[in-house]
Write a protein that holds these residues in place. Structure first.
Motif, PDB file in Angstrom:
ATOM      1  N   SER A 291      58.074  34.928   8.716  1.00  0.00           N
ATOM      2  CA  SER A 291      57.471  34.963  10.148  1.00  0.00           C
ATOM      3  C   SER A 291      57.693  34.849  11.816  1.00  0.00           C
ATOM      4  O   SER A 291      58.212  33.894  11.373  1.00  0.00           O
ATOM      5  N   GLU A 292      57.532  35.165  12.421  1.00  0.00           N
ATOM      6  CA  GLU A 292      57.904  35.547  13.765  1.00  0.00           C
ATOM      7  C   GLU A 292      56.742  34.396  13.852  1.00  0.00           C
ATOM      8  O   GLU A 292      56.017  34.085  13.932  1.00  0.00           O
ATOM      9  N   SER A 301      59.350  28.700  23.491  1.00  0.00           N
ATOM     10  CA  SER A 301      59.425  29.367  22.162  1.00  0.00           C
ATOM     11  C   SER A 301      59.349  28.423  20.866  1.00  0.00           C
ATOM     12  O   SER A 301      59.892  27.337  20.912  1.00  0.00           O
ATOM     13  N   ASP A 303      60.736  29.926  17.955  1.00  0.00           N
ATOM     14  CA  ASP A 303      61.795  29.310  17.125  1.00  0.00           C
ATOM     15  C   ASP A 303      62.379  29.124  16.802  1.00  0.00           C
ATOM     16  O   ASP A 303      63.286  28.712  17.466  1.00  0.00           O
ATOM     17  N   ARG A 323      64.539  39.451   8.640  1.00  0.00           N
ATOM     18  CA  ARG A 323      64.039  38.294   9.142  1.00  0.00           C
ATOM     19  C   ARG A 323      64.496  36.908   8.795  1.00  0.00           C
ATOM     20  O   ARG A 323      65.564  36.674   7.747  1.00  0.00           O
ATOM     21  N   LYS A 324      63.325  36.207   8.815  1.00  0.00           N
ATOM     22  CA  LYS A 324      64.309  34.124   9.044  1.00  0.00           C
ATOM     23  C   LYS A 324      64.245  34.325   7.305  1.00  0.00           C
ATOM     24  O   LYS A 324      62.695  34.597   7.001  1.00  0.00           O
TER      25      LYS A 324
END
Length: 332
Positions: A291-292, A301, A303, A323-324
């Protein structure tokens, strides 16, 4: 052994990495180097052998404001790094190895940061603390990213003796804290069932937001374990996103924790766990499943941009899908 009070100073080892063996000696009964100056940077040194009567001898004792350590190896001291209270100070530790520091009494550690303003701990290899923690920090803000925390297995050899650490990471008073992209491994014969601890010693004067994103946790204990232990006073919901948990144990003790796209299995198959190649083999539940992560309350951030590379380095994380993947590494 010396005290360094000059500010805006860079100390860098050249023509190889200089080795400083304290052989049980210290400056001011504290450390090999006592850093009293502000904005000091130390690069490319190896320090070992610090010992003092109060069993707290450090390679580096931080008493100034703002300090950076890079590309260094601190081992076999009673503390690797020890700092006191200075909420104006930012401490940056990057691309270092910390191993087998600690007197063996549980009160001294590989790295022990007092009440600093901010700790940035990235691209490090912290392992085999001697009964203490591989990282302990009381900083108000902690960014702990792209590191490996682990210990030698029984019979295994490495750059130091094998230790039996307590917590891999201890954040005893809370603080705005992010754990991003780390590899965190609990040895089979560790001295504590908890792998990461947060807010267990009291949280007065600290924020209590904890973000745990895209880490790979491995618990080699077969009958006990808690991956993240959260103190009872912490009421802010811990956030867990995109983490990979391999092994037995409860993910987090806090009932109100927010969990999103994490994956746990009793034994995850890695490319070569014995050689610490901890890229997971293809598992449908983790590939393109992340997910983000969004942002912390202070706008930072969450991320994931890098992956830890041994020893004490990192590579840019290249996302192959839409997606990651879940965990500290992409699946290739």
């Amino acid at each position: 052994m010396c005290r360094i009070d000059k500010s805006n100073l860079t100390i860098r080892g050249v023509n190889g990495r200089p080795k400083i063996d304290a052989a049980g000696m210290s400056s001011q009964g504290k450390a090999i180097w006592v850093i009293g100056g502000n904005n000091v940077v130390v690069e490319n040194i190896e320090m070992f052998g610090a010992s003092v009567p109060d069993q707290n001898g450090s390679a580096l004792r931080l008493e100034g404001t703002n300090f950076t350590l890079r590309n260094s190896f601190l081992h076999d001291n009673e503390n690797g790094i020890l700092s006191g209270v200075n909420t104006a100070s930012t401490i940056v530790l990057e691309n270092n190895e910390f191993g087998y520091n600690g007197y063996g009494n549980g009160y001294s550690h590989n790295v022990y940061i007092g009440k600093a303003g901010r700790l940035i701990f990235r691209f490090n290899y912290s392992h085999d603390a001697n009964v203490g923690h591989n990282l302990k920090t009381r900083a108000l803000v902690n960014t702990i990213s792209y590191n490996r925390f682990s210990s030698l297995r029984l019979g295994e050899t490495g750059s130091t003796k094998a230790g039996k650490p307590s917590y891999e990471i201890d954040i005893p008073n809370g603080g705005t804290t992010s754990l991003i992209g780390n590899v965190i491994m609990q040895p089979v014969d560790g001295t504590n069932r908890n792998i990461v601890a947060y807010g267990e010693e009291g949280i007065a004067g600290y924020a209590t937001d904890l973000y745990i994103v895209n880490n790979t946790f491995i618990n080699d204990e077969r009958s006990r374990g808690t991956f993240i232990m959260v103190g009872a006073e912490v009421k802010t919901s811990v956030v867990l996103i995109n983490n990979l948990f391999s092994g037995y144990g409860q993910q987090v003790t806090q009932p109100s924790a927010i969990k999103r796209t994490n994956y746990q299995a009793t034994s995850v198959n890695f490319v070569n766990k014995a050689a610490y190649d901890l890229r997971p083999l293809i598992i449908p539940q983790i590939v393109n499943a992340g997910s983000e992560a969004g942002y912390s309350t202070d706008g930072t951030s969450l991320d994931v941009d890098f992956s830890y590379r041994h020893i004490a380095s990192a590579d840019a994380r290249i996302v192959l899908g839409a997606r990651k993947d879940i965990g500290a590494y992409e699946v290739y």
